[in-house]
Design a protein around this motif. Structure first.
Motif, mmCIF file in Angstrom:
data_model
loop_
_atom_site.group_PDB
_atom_site.id
_atom_site.type_symbol
_atom_site.label_atom_id
_atom_site.label_comp_id
_atom_site.label_asym_id
_atom_site.label_seq_id
_atom_site.Cartn_x
_atom_site.Cartn_y
_atom_site.Cartn_z
ATOM 1 N N GLY A 184 -5.427 -10.577 4.664
ATOM 2 C CA GLY A 184 -6.324 -11.562 4.861
ATOM 3 C C GLY A 184 -6.022 -12.621 6.041
ATOM 4 N N VAL A 185 -4.726 -12.466 6.914
ATOM 5 C CA VAL A 185 -4.336 -13.515 7.581
ATOM 6 C C VAL A 185 -5.308 -13.745 8.729
ATOM 7 N N ASN A 186 -5.892 -13.160 9.253
ATOM 8 C CA ASN A 186 -6.836 -13.327 10.613
ATOM 9 C C ASN A 186 -8.007 -13.924 9.789
ATOM 10 N N ALA A 187 -8.628 -13.132 8.846
ATOM 11 C CA ALA A 187 -9.815 -13.316 8.071
ATOM 12 C C ALA A 187 -10.030 -15.063 7.638
ATOM 13 N N GLN B 166 -2.328 4.864 2.868
ATOM 14 C CA GLN B 166 -0.773 4.233 3.127
ATOM 15 C C GLN B 166 -0.597 2.856 2.297
ATOM 16 N N TYR B 167 -1.831 2.104 1.949
ATOM 17 C CA TYR B 167 -1.442 0.800 1.815
ATOM 18 C C TYR B 167 -1.606 0.871 0.159
ATOM 19 N N THR B 168 -0.669 1.226 -0.489
ATOM 20 C CA THR B 168 -0.508 1.216 -1.822
ATOM 21 C C THR B 168 -0.555 -0.172 -2.615
ATOM 22 N N VAL C 237 -12.694 -6.152 10.439
ATOM 23 C CA VAL C 237 -13.042 -4.913 9.960
ATOM 24 C C VAL C 237 -11.452 -4.212 9.316
ATOM 25 N N ALA C 238 -10.158 -4.956 9.929
ATOM 26 C CA ALA C 238 -8.884 -4.463 9.292
ATOM 27 C C ALA C 238 -8.360 -5.905 8.615
ATOM 28 N N THR C 239 -9.129 -6.262 7.607
ATOM 29 C CA THR C 239 -8.707 -7.469 6.919
ATOM 30 C C THR C 239 -7.293 -7.370 6.546
ATOM 31 N N LEU D 80 5.861 -9.382 5.347
ATOM 32 C CA LEU D 80 6.057 -9.173 6.719
ATOM 33 C C LEU D 80 5.175 -9.931 7.553
ATOM 34 N N VAL D 81 3.906 -10.206 7.369
ATOM 35 C CA VAL D 81 2.841 -10.888 8.128
ATOM 36 C C VAL D 81 3.543 -12.470 8.816
ATOM 37 N N GLY D 82 4.472 -13.072 7.811
ATOM 38 C CA GLY D 82 4.715 -14.386 8.112
ATOM 39 C C GLY D 82 3.588 -15.355 8.572
ATOM 40 N N LEU E 284 -7.346 -6.368 14.140
ATOM 41 C CA LEU E 284 -6.137 -6.768 14.699
ATOM 42 C C LEU E 284 -5.026 -6.306 14.012
ATOM 43 N N GLY E 285 -3.830 -6.739 14.311
ATOM 44 C CA GLY E 285 -2.482 -6.384 13.670
ATOM 45 C C GLY E 285 -2.229 -5.017 13.775
ATOM 46 N N ASN E 286 -2.565 -4.492 15.003
ATOM 47 C CA ASN E 286 -2.092 -3.004 15.279
ATOM 48 C C ASN E 286 -2.956 -2.171 14.291
ATOM 49 N N SER E 287 -4.076 -2.289 14.120
ATOM 50 C CA SER E 287 -4.834 -1.529 13.130
ATOM 51 C C SER E 287 -5.221 -0.289 13.386
ATOM 52 N N PHE E 288 -6.089 -0.359 14.764
ATOM 53 C CA PHE E 288 -6.785 0.673 15.101
ATOM 54 C C PHE E 288 -6.043 1.974 15.509
ATOM 55 N N ASP F 185 -14.908 2.129 5.381
ATOM 56 C CA ASP F 185 -14.079 2.857 6.287
ATOM 57 C C ASP F 185 -14.782 2.684 7.680
ATOM 58 N N TRP F 186 -13.996 2.403 8.777
ATOM 59 C CA TRP F 186 -14.275 2.342 10.223
ATOM 60 C C TRP F 186 -15.525 3.220 10.494
ATOM 61 N N LEU F 187 -15.194 4.405 9.983
ATOM 62 C CA LEU F 187 -16.061 5.447 10.628
ATOM 63 C C LEU F 187 -17.609 5.334 10.337
ATOM 64 N N ALA G 109 3.217 -19.033 10.512
ATOM 65 C CA ALA G 109 3.978 -18.847 11.871
ATOM 66 C C ALA G 109 2.640 -18.268 12.681
ATOM 67 N N ARG G 110 2.196 -17.257 12.007
ATOM 68 C CA ARG G 110 1.403 -16.350 12.704
ATOM 69 C C ARG G 110 -0.312 -17.074 13.053
ATOM 70 N N LEU G 111 -0.610 -17.703 11.847
ATOM 71 C CA LEU G 111 -1.747 -18.421 11.934
ATOM 72 C C LEU G 111 -1.402 -19.568 13.064
ATOM 73 N N ASN H 156 -6.544 9.875 6.407
ATOM 74 C CA ASN H 156 -6.965 8.656 5.614
ATOM 75 C C ASN H 156 -5.739 7.514 5.752
ATOM 76 N N GLN H 157 -5.530 6.968 6.824
ATOM 77 C CA GLN H 157 -4.711 6.201 6.793
ATOM 78 C C GLN H 157 -4.408 5.047 6.090
ATOM 79 N N HIS H 158 -5.586 4.468 5.545
ATOM 80 C CA HIS H 158 -5.638 3.167 4.699
ATOM 81 C C HIS H 158 -5.049 3.698 3.109
HETATM 82 N N1 SAM Z 1 -5.094 -7.143 10.186
HETATM 83 C C1 SAM Z 1 -4.065 -7.083 9.031
HETATM 84 C C2 SAM Z 1 -2.811 -7.658 9.669
HETATM 85 O O1 SAM Z 1 -2.974 -8.007 10.733
HETATM 86 O O2 SAM Z 1 -1.982 -8.146 8.855
HETATM 87 C C3 SAM Z 1 -3.771 -5.624 8.582
HETATM 88 C C4 SAM Z 1 -3.201 -4.853 9.591
HETATM 89 S S1 SAM Z 1 -2.931 -3.323 8.718
HETATM 90 C C5 SAM Z 1 -1.495 -2.504 10.001
HETATM 91 C C6 SAM Z 1 -3.922 -2.429 9.055
HETATM 92 C C7 SAM Z 1 -5.102 -2.206 8.057
HETATM 93 O O3 SAM Z 1 -6.158 -1.401 8.753
HETATM 94 C C8 SAM Z 1 -4.672 -1.977 6.763
HETATM 95 O O4 SAM Z 1 -5.128 -2.891 5.800
HETATM 96 C C9 SAM Z 1 -5.667 -0.440 6.481
HETATM 97 O O5 SAM Z 1 -6.011 -0.313 5.019
HETATM 98 C C10 SAM Z 1 -6.577 -0.821 7.434
HETATM 99 N N2 SAM Z 1 -7.304 0.521 7.942
HETATM 100 C C11 SAM Z 1 -6.666 1.589 8.398
HETATM 101 N N3 SAM Z 1 -7.387 2.538 8.612
HETATM 102 C C12 SAM Z 1 -8.557 2.209 8.270
HETATM 103 C C13 SAM Z 1 -9.932 2.717 8.407
HETATM 104 N N4 SAM Z 1 -10.088 3.832 8.858
HETATM 105 N N5 SAM Z 1 -11.052 2.134 7.830
HETATM 106 C C14 SAM Z 1 -10.865 0.700 7.415
HETATM 107 N N6 SAM Z 1 -9.537 0.077 7.327
HETATM 108 C C15 SAM Z 1 -8.397 0.772 7.946
#
Ligand code: SAM
Length: 255
Positions: free
Chosen positions: A61-64, A15-17, A56-58, A27-29, A124-128, A105-107, A32-34, A11-13
């Motif tokens: 919110g930087v990209n949203a 991790q985001y306490t 789906v990985a807001t 971290l996002v900066g 985006l942002g290495n989320s998948f 959740d993506w699933l 510059a990133r936008l 349940n990786q999300h």
């Molecule tokens: N896209 C943002 C950025 O670039 O700053 C956030 C990136 S952060 C590395 C990954 C995000 O993916 C986290 O907010 C996390 O909660 C979400 N995430 C991870 N696994 C997920 C899942 N199975 N379903 C929905 N969101 C998930």
């Protein structure tokens, strides 16, 4: 603050306490990133006639927010309530609002979003790379596919794990996570785990576990889920040098 949050793989999300959510913007900066990425994604989506977009990985919110500023109708979802709450704060601070915002959740994304269909999904942002199980990746991509309208577009952006695994980690720190003074890098790197450590100027240290998804494997997963015409960009450009780029963006379309 120097306690390392050493987190599990399930349940990786989770991790985001709240504390990590508070640090994420450093971290996002954002600006510059936008400035760099915002135009790329907005152009890509506009070129394909997209208006209704789900991030789906807001995260925070930087990209949203960037896409809402560019005039897209953005639905903001994330598995982490903490990150999404911060994204809503940020949207308000930037004077934009999301068409909708849901913990999802993506699933089970299609169950959460119901029957509404979207022109595009961005992840985006290495989320998948937060998914560790092959079947979970397939399930998530099938859910993404169901949420898109026919010919809808999916964009996934991730670190160039191929180079990291084959030649070791190094980064130009130009794309994506570019925050001032934040030190980012893997503390463990195997074909099955990339454990990243983030050291902030205030002494806070966090670790996140990721799965080092190779580029060809991700393309295969996209095709397996029913996406076609997969294209890749490296550090937002094409053509690109597979070995040199830090991040890879894959774009694919619903059949
Ligand atoms: N896209 C943002 C950025 O670039 O700053 C956030 C990136 S952060 C590395 C990954 C995000 O993916 C986290 O907010 C996390 O909660 C979400 N995430 C991870 N696994 C997920 C899942 N199975 N379903 C929905 N969101 C998930």
């Amino acid at each position: 603050m120097s306690a390392v949050l050493n987190l599990n793989r399930g349940n990786q999300h989770r991790q985001y306490t709240p504390t990590l959510a508070e640090h994420w913007d450093d971290l996002v900066g954002w600006e510059a990133r936008l400035e760099r990425e915002g135009h790329f994604y907005a152009r890509l989506l506009k070129a394909h006639g997209c208006r209704k977009v789900v991030d789906v990985a807001t995260g925070t919110g930087v990209n949203a927010v960037g896409l809402a500023q560019a005039g897209f109708e953005v639905t903001a979802t994330d598995g982490s309530e903490n990150m999404l709450a911060k994204a809503q704060e940020n949207a308000a601070a930037y004077g934009v609002s999301f068409a909708d915002s849901r913990v999802a959740d993506w699933l089970t994304l299609d169950e959460t979003l119901g029957t509404e269909q979207f022109d595009a999904i961005v992840c985006l942002g290495n989320s998948f790379t937060h998914l560790f199980d092959h079947e979970d990746r397939r399930q998530a991509l099938r859910a993404f596919h169901r949420v898109l309208r026919p010919s809808g577009m999916l964009v996934i952006d991730q670190r160039n794990y191929d180079t990291m695994l084959d030649h070791g980690y190094r980064s130009k720190h130009e794309i994506c996570y570019t925050g001032d003074g934040v030190d980012v890098g893997p503390v463990e790197l195997t074909p099955r785990l990339a454990k990243f450590e983030y050291r902030f100027p205030n002494g806070a240290v966090f670790q996140l576990n990721m799965y080092p998804l190779r580029q060809d494997y991700l393309t295969h997963l996209l095709e397996d889920a029913g996406f076609i015409n997969a294209e890749r960009f490296g550090d937002l450009q094409r053509p690109y040098d597979r070995r040199e780029v830090d991040f890879v963006q894959q774009v694919a379309f619903k059949t």
